[in-house]
Design an enzyme around this catalytic site. Structure first.
Site, short mmCIF file in Angstrom:
data_model
loop_
_atom_site.label_atom_id
_atom_site.label_comp_id
_atom_site.label_asym_id
_atom_site.label_seq_id
_atom_site.Cartn_x
_atom_site.Cartn_y
_atom_site.Cartn_z
CG HIS A 1 -1.97 1.03 1.23
ND1 HIS A 1 -3.24 0.82 1.73
CD2 HIS A 1 -1.98 2.30 0.77
CE1 HIS A 1 -3.96 1.91 1.58
NE2 HIS A 1 -3.20 2.83 1.00
CG HIS B 1 -0.79 6.75 -1.73
ND1 HIS B 1 -1.99 6.69 -2.39
CD2 HIS B 1 -1.01 6.19 -0.51
CE1 HIS B 1 -2.91 6.13 -1.60
NE2 HIS B 1 -2.33 5.82 -0.45
CG PHE B 2 5.82 5.45 -5.35
CD1 PHE B 2 5.76 5.49 -3.96
CD2 PHE B 2 6.71 4.56 -5.94
CE1 PHE B 2 6.54 4.64 -3.18
CE2 PHE B 2 7.50 3.71 -5.17
CZ PHE B 2 7.42 3.74 -3.79
NE ARG B 3 0.95 11.45 -2.72
CZ ARG B 3 -0.13 11.05 -2.05
NH1 ARG B 3 -1.15 10.49 -2.69
NH2 ARG B 3 -0.20 11.21 -0.76
CG HIS C 1 -10.05 4.48 2.12
ND1 HIS C 1 -8.90 5.21 2.36
CD2 HIS C 1 -11.05 5.20 2.67
CE1 HIS C 1 -9.21 6.30 3.04
NE2 HIS C 1 -10.51 6.33 3.23
CG ASP D 1 -2.03 4.85 3.56
OD1 ASP D 1 -1.87 5.18 2.37
OD2 ASP D 1 -3.01 5.22 4.24
N GLY E 1 -2.31 11.96 5.45
CA GLY E 1 -1.32 10.94 5.12
C GLY E 1 0.10 11.29 5.53
#
Ligand code: DOR
Length: 446
Positions: free
Chosen positions: A63, A65-67, A181, A319, A338
């Site tokens: 999980h 988030h590399f954007r 989620h 996350d 986050g």
């Protein structure tokens, strides 16, 4: 010429290994030999002595988030991969809430193409719905043919129950894992932190913890309904994974679902097993304590620890959610949700879970490597002759603290800067390359 990693405490629950031994790896990155004790050596072999270190299957974070694409000022595939290596991960799964959302094969192909030269494996999680808007479903059949293993609208959640029923039907037809989620948005609008005494004291709108269980309960009922009434092929039972679980009520629902034989799994983040809403209350600067789901109450944190100990929780996932300083150094009700997590996950797991005796080191490796791969139906990492060498080296004794300067992620939004940790990932070996996260003089006699 081979590289021999010797004197390592080798732990691989997947291969039932737990002993002091050596691994010989060929120049092209395959395991030539793995034995208890020492390998025979040739004069041209490179020897790396791992006295006192753990050698475990490469950690996998399911999980992140590399954007990229769209918000490269927070993180790119490259900077995220560097953070992953620094944290001891050889693979991560990327959530699709980029800009644009990864809701088409084109988006999947973009990430796959750019991942090729990176030191870690990047698994792409496809969006559940177009633009993650919760209405039209994304093209699951095409996702599957592009090798996607799971869908999620992480960061938000499909509120409409009929649409969610369709997600389960279509995802199970294409054997895709549904990662949810869980958040009933009708209960969380404008809310910032866990609803309770501390949100009241701070005058901040609270997120009632039941908003997670409400959605989870709905989803489990939809799954039961589908299994009972709508399943043509019993092999197509929906597979459901609860992201960043954070409350006792949700954990009780997962326990019950597992006992019934539903294919349900769940993950927890290091921040949810470490911190509570009281830590947010006491923090002088609160932005890095704001995330979704919010930091739990003391009671919910205790329930999380119990569920880690009793095996209800299947995986630890970070996350990892990078945000820029202007999005976090602001009043809490304006902060983005986050925190980054890749670089502190091993330290927090050993400090908060292994050291107090809640789980063993071997169980920690199951939660951070074996199980995430199983849940996503990725190939297992076996420690056996002829297998690809993919492993993480951990110093379980090192006491250290992450500093802003040392962070490899493009963002530094973590509440754990300066926190004393015990246990650190110090290197990974993957794709035929040895990457050290800290200097070899300190850790290896080469
Ligand atoms: O805190 C969070 N941040 N929770 C999420 O589910 C999404 C994530 C993000 O994308 O920033």
């Amino acid at each position: 010429m081979s590289t021999i990693f010797q004197n390592a405490h080798i732990i691989n629950p997947q291969s039932n290994l737990d002993y002091t031994g050596s691994i010989r790896v060929s120049v092209d990155g395959f395991i030539e030999e793995i034995i208890q004790g020492e390998c025979d050596k040739s004069p041209d072999d490179r020897i790396i002595d791992l006295q006192g270190k753990l050698l475990v299957p490469g950690l996998f974070d399911m999980h992140c988030h590399f954007r990229e694409p769209g918000q490269e000022y927070k993180e790119t595939l490259e900077s995220g991969s560097k953070a992953a290596v620094a944290g001891g991960f050889t693979g991560v799964a990327l959530m699709p809430n980029t800009k644009p959302v990864i809701d088409s094969p084109l988006g999947v192909a973009y990430i796959r193409h750019n991942a090729q030269q990176l030191p870690v494996d990047l698994e792409v999680i496809g969006a559940m719905s177009e633009g993650s808007k919760g209405e039209q479903l994304a093209p699951y059949g095409k996702f599957r043919s592009y090798g996607v293993k799971a869908v999620s609208d992480d960061g938000t959640a499909i509120q409409n129950s009929q649409n969610m029923r369709l997600v389960f039907q279509y995802a199970s037809n294409f054997d895709l894992l549904v990662i949810q989620h869980c958040e009933d948005k009708s209960m969380t609008a404008e809310a910032v932190m866990n609803e309770g005494v501390f949100s009241t004291k701070l005058g901040l709108k609270g997120i009632p913890d039941v908003s997670e269980a409400v959605m989870l309960c709905r989803d489990l009922h939809l799954i039961r309904y589908i299994v009972e009434h709508e399943l043509h092929d019993p092999a197509n039972k929906p597979r459901y994974h609860v992201a960043h679980i954070s409350t006792k009520a949700s954990l009780d629902l997962v326990r019950q679902a597992k006992a019934e034989g539903l294919q349900v799994t769940c993950e927890v983040t290091p921040h949810h097993f470490t911190l509570t809403d009281e830590d947010l209350f006491n923090a002088p600067s609160k932005g890095n304590f704001i995330m979704k789901p919010p930091l739990p109450s003391k009671k919910n944190r205790a329930a999380i620890l119990e569920a880690i100990a009793d095996g209800t929780i299947d995986a630890i996932a970070t996350d990892h959610a990078p945000h820029a300083p202007h999005e976090k150094e602001c009043p809490p009700d304006q902060a983005s949700f986050g925190i980054i997590g890749l670089e502190t996950a091993v330290g927090l797991t050993i400090t908060e879970l292994v050291e107090p005796g809640i789980i063993t080191l071997s169980r920690a490796i199951e939660l951070m490597s074996v199980n995430p791969r199983k849940i996503l139906q990725l190939d297992p990492l076996l420690f056996a002759q002829g297998e690809r060498a993919n492993f993480t080296i951990i110093d379980p004794e090192e006491e250290w603290a992450l500093t802003a300067n040392a962070v490899k992620s493009k963002s530094t939004n973590t509440p754990f800067l300066g926190r004393k940790l015990k246990g650190r990932a110090i290197a990974v070996y993957h794709k035929g390359m040895f990457h050290e996260s800290v200097t070899s003089q300190e850790h290896f006699s080469v």
